[in-house]
Enzyme design. Sequence first.
Site, short mmCIF file in Angstrom:
data_model
loop_
_atom_site.label_atom_id
_atom_site.label_comp_id
_atom_site.label_asym_id
_atom_site.label_seq_id
_atom_site.Cartn_x
_atom_site.Cartn_y
_atom_site.Cartn_z
N LYS A 160 0.93 -1.27 0.03
CA LYS A 160 0.08 0.05 0.15
C LYS A 160 0.99 1.15 -0.08
O LYS A 160 1.47 1.49 0.86
CB LYS A 160 -0.88 0.10 1.25
CG LYS A 160 -2.43 0.61 1.01
CD LYS A 160 -2.07 2.28 0.90
CE LYS A 160 -1.70 3.00 1.83
NZ LYS A 160 -1.63 4.73 1.65
N GLY A 214 7.33 5.74 8.27
CA GLY A 214 6.67 7.04 8.41
C GLY A 214 6.79 7.81 9.72
O GLY A 214 8.00 7.66 10.40
N GLY A 219 3.13 5.36 13.43
CA GLY A 219 3.70 4.17 14.02
C GLY A 219 3.11 3.61 15.24
O GLY A 219 2.93 2.38 15.42
N GLU A 236 10.02 1.93 10.85
CA GLU A 236 11.31 3.00 10.91
C GLU A 236 10.24 4.36 10.82
O GLU A 236 9.58 4.77 10.04
CB GLU A 236 11.98 3.03 9.54
CG GLU A 236 13.09 3.90 9.73
CD GLU A 236 13.87 4.40 8.48
OE1 GLU A 236 13.18 5.06 7.81
OE2 GLU A 236 15.00 3.97 8.39
N CYS A 270 14.04 11.25 6.76
CA CYS A 270 13.86 11.07 8.19
C CYS A 270 15.33 10.86 8.64
O CYS A 270 15.45 11.34 9.81
CB CYS A 270 13.59 9.65 8.49
SG CYS A 270 14.14 8.22 7.24
N GLU A 367 10.19 16.84 14.67
CA GLU A 367 10.69 16.67 13.36
C GLU A 367 9.72 17.31 12.24
O GLU A 367 8.65 17.32 11.95
CB GLU A 367 10.32 15.43 12.94
CG GLU A 367 11.10 14.67 11.44
CD GLU A 367 10.73 13.27 11.12
OE1 GLU A 367 11.67 12.74 10.48
OE2 GLU A 367 9.80 12.94 11.64
#
Length: 468
Positions: A160, A214, A219, A236, A270, A367
């Site tokens: 996906k 993501g 997550g 991750e 990331c 972030e």
Amino acid sequence: MPGQGEWVDSLDPANGERVGRFSAGGLAEAEAAIAAARRAFARPHWAQNPRLRQQVLLGWADALERETEPLAHLLTRENGKVLAQSRGEIERSVSAIRYYAGLARNLAGHALEIAPGEFATILKEPVGVAGLIIPWNAPVNLLIRSLAPALAAGCTAVIKPAPQTSLVTAAVLRTLTGVEGLPKGAVNLVLETGHAAARHLVAAPDVDMISFTGSTAVGSQIMADAAPTLKKLSLELGGKSCCIVFDDADIEDIAPKLVGAALAISGQQCVAARRILVQRSHLPAMKAALKRVLEAIKVGPGLADTAQMGPLIDRAAQNAVHARIEQAKAEADEVVVSGGVPGAEGAFLTPTLVAHENRQSFFCQEEIFGPLIVLEGFETEEDAVVRANDTVFGLSASVWTRDGARAWRVARALADGIVWINDHGRLNAEAAAGGYRRSGIGRLYGVEGLEDFQEAKQIFQSVGALDI
């Protein structure tokens, strides 16, 4: 939002033009894909045939390599990154497939003699059906770093992707589905603009493992939604990478490298260099060097020969990131380079550099997925490590010094899954990568990345022993 089965435009973030269209799916498509993957996994022809899996992977690598140039152009048009970065992404992906093809025929277990005539054999088996939820920032590479080890291990997969990069994902998978030997139903793709298919993959009992790249927030939700089925997870997640620059480093040499590490994929990475910590005596020189490099960066469409940084993924991202950067500029001790929206066309942002001392400020902790760099000072090795580790994240960091012993001391003290010495952002298929703390669980790349798609089975037998 488009309904299930409707055609959806994929837009070039540099100019808003239509790149192509895809048909939006949803829950029904996810259910059908999972059922197909389960049927394919149930047959030993794939799950227990490492030689076939190696042949398929090698055939895929060759087919993908032949399509490097058209795929790189499609990736740039759909994602926005500069063409050189797109070419590099395809090349690294080909390399990763070949690496896992090499491991496919080396899935060794081991045997133990527990007592006379009592044997335990440990086999490595594929976990089953793997659900792969892939982001838009490096859609080819991040697809393949999950799918290649899944296939090498003997799993089947349901993929996906992010809607923004559906076209390039489908094009990459076409190079795989044409390879002789791949069983029907082993690899399945579900495209959607919403989240119904992804949520079903996470919750479905017939999906044995989820690999997701993501945000930390998503997550965390995946962990909660997967809990009732206790499926394996490889996540991750977010990061806030620090680059620690000591007073023996060559500022003029490394400033362009740090900017390159910060602005790759327009800062939408990331492991991007987001905080640059510089020993206090060299802080003015680093500030001046970074300002010079940043002000010379050419922002433009990824297909333009002169472009060094492309647009953000879409207008929504541009608006959200720009708003957070404006807040950071308002609160920072000093705005060294004031970036912003350069024009009306495209999802572009020019880079921003702020200097700041309070590491608890939101822009030092959060972030912000775009072209913002925070410059901070430190006094000693201990001070640098305390500052760098004062975060909920733990994905990556880098240490810049000519003193090899110092580099290793600091690298060992940093609470990050990846630490580069005199480099930043280098990821290789052979070496495991992943995060500490809220940057994720599990590992991608390396043998460890393959093991995330495996289970260990013990087969015990007591056969007796001859007493001669």
